[in-house]
Write a protein that holds these residues in place. Structure first.
Motif, PDB file in Angstrom:
ATOM      1  N   GLY A 142       0.805  -1.217   0.000  1.00  0.00           N
ATOM      2  CA  GLY A 142       0.000   0.000   0.000  1.00  0.00           C
ATOM      3  C   GLY A 142       0.834   1.261   0.000  1.00  0.00           C
ATOM      4  O   GLY A 142       0.347   2.340   0.347  1.00  0.00           O
ATOM      5  N   LEU A 143       2.094   1.162  -0.415  1.00  0.00           N
ATOM      6  CA  LEU A 143       2.977   2.330  -0.401  1.00  0.00           C
ATOM      7  C   LEU A 143       3.134   2.957  -1.783  1.00  0.00           C
ATOM      8  O   LEU A 143       3.888   3.906  -1.950  1.00  0.00           O
ATOM      9  N   ASP A 144       2.404   2.445  -2.758  1.00  0.00           N
ATOM     10  CA  ASP A 144       2.447   3.048  -4.087  1.00  0.00           C
ATOM     11  C   ASP A 144       1.646   4.352  -4.115  1.00  0.00           C
ATOM     12  O   ASP A 144       1.887   5.221  -4.935  1.00  0.00           O
ATOM     13  N   ARG A 145       0.706   4.491  -3.188  1.00  0.00           N
ATOM     14  CA  ARG A 145      -0.047   5.732  -2.984  1.00  0.00           C
ATOM     15  C   ARG A 145       0.028   6.050  -1.494  1.00  0.00           C
ATOM     16  O   ARG A 145      -0.884   5.715  -0.733  1.00  0.00           O
ATOM     17  N   PRO A 146       1.123   6.676  -1.054  1.00  0.00           N
ATOM     18  CA  PRO A 146       1.412   6.761   0.380  1.00  0.00           C
ATOM     19  C   PRO A 146       0.574   7.739   1.191  1.00  0.00           C
ATOM     20  O   PRO A 146       0.666   7.756   2.404  1.00  0.00           O
ATOM     21  N   GLY A 147      -0.252   8.556   0.560  1.00  0.00           N
ATOM     22  CA  GLY A 147      -1.090   9.444   1.357  1.00  0.00           C
ATOM     23  C   GLY A 147      -0.938  10.890   0.933  1.00  0.00           C
ATOM     24  O   GLY A 147      -0.155  11.229   0.040  1.00  0.00           O
ATOM     25  N   LYS A 148      -1.692  11.728   1.605  1.00  0.00           N
ATOM     26  CA  LYS A 148      -1.702  13.143   1.255  1.00  0.00           C
ATOM     27  C   LYS A 148      -0.328  13.776   1.435  1.00  0.00           C
ATOM     28  O   LYS A 148       0.345  13.565   2.440  1.00  0.00           O
ATOM     29  N   ASN A 149       0.038  14.547   0.425  1.00  0.00           N
ATOM     30  CA  ASN A 149       1.263  15.346   0.429  1.00  0.00           C
ATOM     31  C   ASN A 149       2.550  14.512   0.422  1.00  0.00           C
ATOM     32  O   ASN A 149       3.601  15.003   0.812  1.00  0.00           O
ATOM     33  N   ILE A 150       2.458  13.248   0.003  1.00  0.00           N
ATOM     34  CA  ILE A 150       3.637  12.399  -0.171  1.00  0.00           C
ATOM     35  C   ILE A 150       3.488  11.696  -1.522  1.00  0.00           C
ATOM     36  O   ILE A 150       2.456  11.078  -1.773  1.00  0.00           O
ATOM     37  N   SER A 151       4.505  11.806  -2.363  1.00  0.00           N
ATOM     38  CA  SER A 151       4.443  11.087  -3.640  1.00  0.00           C
ATOM     39  C   SER A 151       5.696  10.236  -3.837  1.00  0.00           C
ATOM     40  O   SER A 151       6.739  10.494  -3.228  1.00  0.00           O
ATOM     41  N   VAL A 152       5.558   9.225  -4.689  1.00  0.00           N
ATOM     42  CA  VAL A 152       6.649   8.289  -4.966  1.00  0.00           C
ATOM     43  C   VAL A 152       6.874   8.245  -6.472  1.00  0.00           C
ATOM     44  O   VAL A 152       5.917   8.179  -7.245  1.00  0.00           O
ATOM     45  N   GLU A 153       8.153   8.281  -6.864  1.00  0.00           N
ATOM     46  CA  GLU A 153       8.527   8.191  -8.273  1.00  0.00           C
ATOM     47  C   GLU A 153       9.553   7.064  -8.429  1.00  0.00           C
ATOM     48  O   GLU A 153      10.415   6.894  -7.570  1.00  0.00           O
ATOM     49  N   TRP A 154       9.465   6.338  -9.520  1.00  0.00           N
ATOM     50  CA  TRP A 154      10.403   5.254  -9.846  1.00  0.00           C
ATOM     51  C   TRP A 154      11.079   5.637 -11.150  1.00  0.00           C
ATOM     52  O   TRP A 154      10.418   5.789 -12.171  1.00  0.00           O
ATOM     53  N   VAL A 155      12.406   5.795 -11.129  1.00  0.00           N
ATOM     54  CA  VAL A 155      13.132   6.296 -12.294  1.00  0.00           C
ATOM     55  C   VAL A 155      14.348   5.427 -12.588  1.00  0.00           C
ATOM     56  O   VAL A 155      15.190   5.216 -11.707  1.00  0.00           O
ATOM     57  N   GLU A 156      14.436   4.957 -13.822  1.00  0.00           N
ATOM     58  CA  GLU A 156      15.623   4.207 -14.239  1.00  0.00           C
ATOM     59  C   GLU A 156      16.750   5.207 -14.484  1.00  0.00           C
ATOM     60  O   GLU A 156      16.578   6.190 -15.216  1.00  0.00           O
ATOM     61  N   GLY A 157      17.891   4.978 -13.834  1.00  0.00           N
ATOM     62  CA  GLY A 157      19.004   5.900 -14.004  1.00  0.00           C
ATOM     63  C   GLY A 157      20.306   5.342 -13.466  1.00  0.00           C
ATOM     64  O   GLY A 157      20.310   4.512 -12.556  1.00  0.00           O
ATOM     65  N   ASN A 158      21.404   5.811 -14.033  1.00  0.00           N
ATOM     66  CA  ASN A 158      22.746   5.409 -13.644  1.00  0.00           C
ATOM     67  C   ASN A 158      23.259   6.350 -12.561  1.00  0.00           C
ATOM     68  O   ASN A 158      23.226   7.577 -12.736  1.00  0.00           O
ATOM     69  N   ALA A 159      23.745   5.825 -11.472  1.00  0.00           N
ATOM     70  CA  ALA A 159      24.223   6.641 -10.347  1.00  0.00           C
ATOM     71  C   ALA A 159      25.368   7.566 -10.743  1.00  0.00           C
ATOM     72  O   ALA A 159      25.601   8.585 -10.092  1.00  0.00           O
ATOM     73  N   GLU A 160      26.075   7.239 -11.819  1.00  0.00           N
ATOM     74  CA  GLU A 160      27.198   8.067 -12.275  1.00  0.00           C
ATOM     75  C   GLU A 160      26.741   9.277 -13.074  1.00  0.00           C
ATOM     76  O   GLU A 160      27.493  10.239 -13.225  1.00  0.00           O
ATOM     77  N   SER A 161      25.529   9.242 -13.604  1.00  0.00           N
ATOM     78  CA  SER A 161      25.001  10.370 -14.388  1.00  0.00           C
ATOM     79  C   SER A 161      23.475  10.349 -14.281  1.00  0.00           C
ATOM     80  O   SER A 161      22.777   9.918 -15.192  1.00  0.00           O
ATOM     81  N   LEU A 162      22.985  10.798 -13.152  1.00  0.00           N
ATOM     82  CA  LEU A 162      21.560  10.732 -12.836  1.00  0.00           C
ATOM     83  C   LEU A 162      20.731  11.634 -13.747  1.00  0.00           C
ATOM     84  O   LEU A 162      21.185  12.733 -14.115  1.00  0.00           O
TER      85      LEU A 162
END
Length: 197
Positions: A142-162
């Motif tokens: 149930g953390l994909d929609r964590p509640g009011k005023n909190i959002s979650v993003e999932w992003v593919e990225g390389n730590a060396e060049s975010l």
């Protein structure tokens, strides 16, 4: 003259050996207990995580004797995440750190959260399989929609060049993922770049 010639020859040979060693050392890195060419490490790491994504957290439990959970809990305790901040968890595909951040933010009283800018938790990982596992785990918890005023993003990225703008995050976390990065100096430089002063 003969002695000077021999000494110069020995010096040239030494310089050549040192230069060769330095070139070899600078173009290689570690991968487990092996030394590998830097340009191959990222693919090798990717292949491993592609295979173990489903079992990654269980592996961490077994390899650390469950202590990784205590370390991660302590990280969030030390961070003391305030509402209204932007959080970036790098190499955080399965969501272990992010979920702890979200739960800490959910404990902030609603009236405090609503007076501040929205809290954003971004999970970035180079491996799409790990991100997929994390998103599935978030939905189950149930953390994909964590509640009011909190959002979650999932992003593919390389730590060396975010793939994020300069000065865009208040907090940057990276746990065990740092050991899988080829150029740690670039990872640190990019962390500095995306963090707000």
């Amino acid at each position: 003259v003969y002695l000077l010639s021999v000494t110069l020859s020995m010096f040239r040979a030494l310089v050549t050996r040192v230069a060769t060693h330095c070139r070899r050392t600078m173009s290689t890195t570690h991968f487990g207990y092996k030394t590998v060419p830097k340009e191959e490490k990222e693919n090798m790491v990717g292949e491993v995580f592609q295979r173990v994504a489903q079992r990654y957290d269980i592996m961490n439990d077994l390899m650390s004797g469950f202590t990784h959970r205590l370390w991660k809990d302590q990280m969030i305790t030390d961070l003391r995440p305030p509402a209204g901040h932007r959080y970036l968890d790098v190499a955080g595909g399965t969501g272990d750190i992010a979920f702890r951040l979200i739960k800490a933010l959910q404990k902030v009283p609603m009236e405090v959260r609503m007076r501040r800018a929205p809290s954003v938790v971004t999970i970035s990982d180079i491996n799409p399989s790990m991100l997929k596992i994390g998103q599935q785990r978030a939905a189950v918890r149930g953390l994909d929609r964590p509640g009011k005023n909190i959002s979650v993003e999932w992003v593919e990225g390389n730590a060396e060049s975010l793939p994020f703008a300069d000065n865009s995050y208040d907090s940057y976390t990276i746990a065990f993922g740092i050991r899988n990065c080829t150029n740690v100096d670039k990872v640190v430089a990019d962390a500095y770049r995306v963090l707000r002063p």
